[in-house]
Design a protein around this motif. Structure first.
Motif, PDB file in Angstrom:
ATOM      1  N   ARG A   1      -7.595  -7.268  11.597  1.00  0.00           N
ATOM      2  CA  ARG A   1      -6.316  -6.543  11.662  1.00  0.00           C
ATOM      3  C   ARG A   1      -5.356  -7.037  10.584  1.00  0.00           C
ATOM      4  O   ARG A   1      -4.698  -6.241   9.903  1.00  0.00           O
ATOM      5  CB  ARG A   1      -5.667  -6.743  13.039  1.00  0.00           C
ATOM      6  N   GLU A   2      -5.244  -8.338  10.457  1.00  0.00           N
ATOM      7  CA  GLU A   2      -4.305  -8.898   9.489  1.00  0.00           C
ATOM      8  C   GLU A   2      -4.690  -8.535   8.059  1.00  0.00           C
ATOM      9  O   GLU A   2      -3.827  -8.248   7.226  1.00  0.00           O
ATOM     10  CB  GLU A   2      -4.243 -10.415   9.676  1.00  0.00           C
ATOM     11  N   ILE A   3      -5.991  -8.521   7.761  1.00  0.00           N
ATOM     12  CA  ILE A   3      -6.450  -8.159   6.419  1.00  0.00           C
ATOM     13  C   ILE A   3      -6.187  -6.688   6.138  1.00  0.00           C
ATOM     14  O   ILE A   3      -5.649  -6.321   5.077  1.00  0.00           O
ATOM     15  CB  ILE A   3      -7.962  -8.474   6.275  1.00  0.00           C
ATOM     16  N   LEU A   4      -6.550  -5.811   7.087  1.00  0.00           N
ATOM     17  CA  LEU A   4      -6.389  -4.374   6.882  1.00  0.00           C
ATOM     18  C   LEU A   4      -4.924  -3.966   6.843  1.00  0.00           C
ATOM     19  O   LEU A   4      -4.554  -3.017   6.136  1.00  0.00           O
ATOM     20  CB  LEU A   4      -7.124  -3.604   7.987  1.00  0.00           C
ATOM     21  N   GLU A   5      -4.079  -4.677   7.583  1.00  0.00           N
ATOM     22  CA  GLU A   5      -2.651  -4.357   7.589  1.00  0.00           C
ATOM     23  C   GLU A   5      -2.038  -4.534   6.207  1.00  0.00           C
ATOM     24  O   GLU A   5      -1.161  -3.760   5.787  1.00  0.00           O
ATOM     25  CB  GLU A   5      -1.931  -5.233   8.612  1.00  0.00           C
ATOM     26  N   LYS A   6      -2.499  -5.535   5.461  1.00  0.00           N
ATOM     27  CA  LYS A   6      -1.931  -5.826   4.141  1.00  0.00           C
ATOM     28  C   LYS A   6      -2.168  -4.688   3.149  1.00  0.00           C
ATOM     29  O   LYS A   6      -1.353  -4.455   2.261  1.00  0.00           O
ATOM     30  CB  LYS A   6      -2.531  -7.124   3.591  1.00  0.00           C
ATOM     31  N   SER A   7      -3.289  -3.984   3.306  1.00  0.00           N
ATOM     32  CA  SER A   7      -3.607  -2.909   2.359  1.00  0.00           C
ATOM     33  C   SER A   7      -3.315  -1.520   2.923  1.00  0.00           C
ATOM     34  O   SER A   7      -3.575  -0.514   2.256  1.00  0.00           O
ATOM     35  CB  SER A   7      -5.091  -2.989   1.957  1.00  0.00           C
TER      36      SER A   7
END
Length: 394
Positions: free
Chosen positions: A93-99
């Motif tokens: 979630r944290e990775i996908l939220e950034k992009s």
């Protein structure tokens, strides 16, 4: 085995003490045999389709981001199939939220002036599924990326046990009582502990919490009214969470009323039986009277939502459905559209101190599991919609 000996005395006080000691010893022995001192509660892994559903993406999208290296492969890959821990889903979630082009798509957390959501579940009728509903809502929201705090206001500590802390086995950590007591309270930040469930923390309870009722009855300092204690404690940790869920004791005492003064929304779970509806009517009559008293004493009570939730719903039981229809006709949208079904899947899970979200689908009759999970997903989604409304989101 605990040796069975004759009861020590016919005096009621000694008899009650003797029975209590035997029960506590037996319970402790049973828990220690079921849960070894060095074992901790853990959460199952989730299949790739489950992970995709929780993230709100397709299986094709998951394969794509893995192929691109956007998110790392999970540690558990069996026969070409991926299985994710809850922490790995949280990290994704944290990775996908950034992009993501849409802020909050993968981490739907509050921001700016969006206020902390504090939801209290209350009713003084035992068996209304307060604790069961609370833990299922907590797991629903944690799995969807919210930062959730559960506050166990019941001295019996049922919610605490379901979060992996057993008050029965010499738990001597800080509890919510330590943060709301009148003499030398500790910071709520010292009370709150993370659970084995990523995104979920708890302010635990044990029997000592009942002392708050006694202390509040004799406390007379107008600068420290009892109804401000929980609200003030929560203000110390509000930046760390999006949602607080409070499980109240099955009585309308100082703890429940202090919770009402801290809440931004209320849910009253009730089963569709005439006894429960009548009991709830009495509860709300008293609650209304107490609300007026603490408002006169300076409390500000404002609720975004005040809802009834039908629990232990049996769609094929005609009398209970008639009573549910009666409640809907009387209170209309005050009664939540979703209901929590009466289900052996939920009962079996809670007997093991689990929610339906912790159970592996293949370990139950799939149709039974799907119906139970579907009903609780619907309850969680409806509460989530109300939270989004409170934040002014579409």
């Amino acid at each position: 085995m605990i040796p069975v000996t004759p009861l020590a005395s016919e005096k009621p006080s000694a008899l009650a003490t003797d029975i209590s000691e035997r029960l506590n010893a037996a319970i402790r022995e049973h828990l220690l045999s079921a849960f070894a001192p060095d074992s901790t509660k853990s959460l199952r892994s989730f299949s790739a389709p489950e992970a995709a559903e929780l993230l709100g993406v397709s299986g094709q999208f998951m394969r794509k981001v893995h192929a691109e290296g956007t998110i790392p492969e999970p540690e558990d890959v069996r026969g070409g199939r991926r299985y994710y821990t809850a922490q790995e889903i949280w990290n994704a979630r944290e990775i996908l939220e950034k992009s993501s082009r849409k802020k909050g798509r993968y981490l739907p957390r509050r921001s700016g002036d969006e206020k902390l959501q504090v939801w209290q579940l209350m009713n003084f009728k035992g068996g209304s599924s307060k604790s069961t509903t609370t833990i299922h809502l907590a797991h629903y929201f944690a799995l969807r990326g919210y930062r959730v705090l559960v506050v166990d206001l019941d001295p019996q500590g049922s919610l605490t046990s379901m979060c992996g802390i057993s008050p029965e086995i010499d738990f001597d950590g800080l509890t919510v009582y330590d943060a709301i007591r009148y003499d030398d309270p500790v910071s709520m930040a010292d009370v709150v502990v993370p659970t084995y469930f990523p995104g979920l923390s708890i302010a635990p309870s044990r029997l000592m919490l009942s002392e708050f009722e006694t202390e509040s009855a004799v406390h007379s300092d107008p600068d420290q009214p009892f109804f401000t204690r929980i609200r003030n404690a929560l203000s110390q940790v509000e930046d760390d969470f999006d949602l607080v869920l409070m499980d109240s004791p099955p009585q309308l005492g100082f703890l429940t009323i202090a919770g009402m003064a801290a809440a931004s929304s209320l849910i009253v779970p009730l089963t569709p039986s005439m006894l429960d509806v009548s009991s709830t009517a009495q509860f709300l009559e008293l609650a209304g009277a107490y609300m007026g008293v603490i408002e006169d004493a300076g409390a500000s009570l404002q609720y975004d939502h005040f809802k009834f939730l039908i629990t232990r719903d049996e769609p094929t039981d005609v009398p209970s459905q008639q009573l549910t229809s009666f409640m809907r006709a009387l209170f209309q949208d005050r009664v939540m559209s979703a209901t929590a079904l009466k289900s052996t899947a939920i009962s079996d899970a809670t007997m093991l101190k689990q929610s339906i979200y912790e159970v592996v689908r293949s370990e139950m009759t799939r149709a039974t599991y799907d119906r139970a999970k579907g009903s609780l997903d619907a309850v969680g989604h409806e509460v989530e919609t109300m939270i989004q409304q409170s934040w002014g989101r579409q």
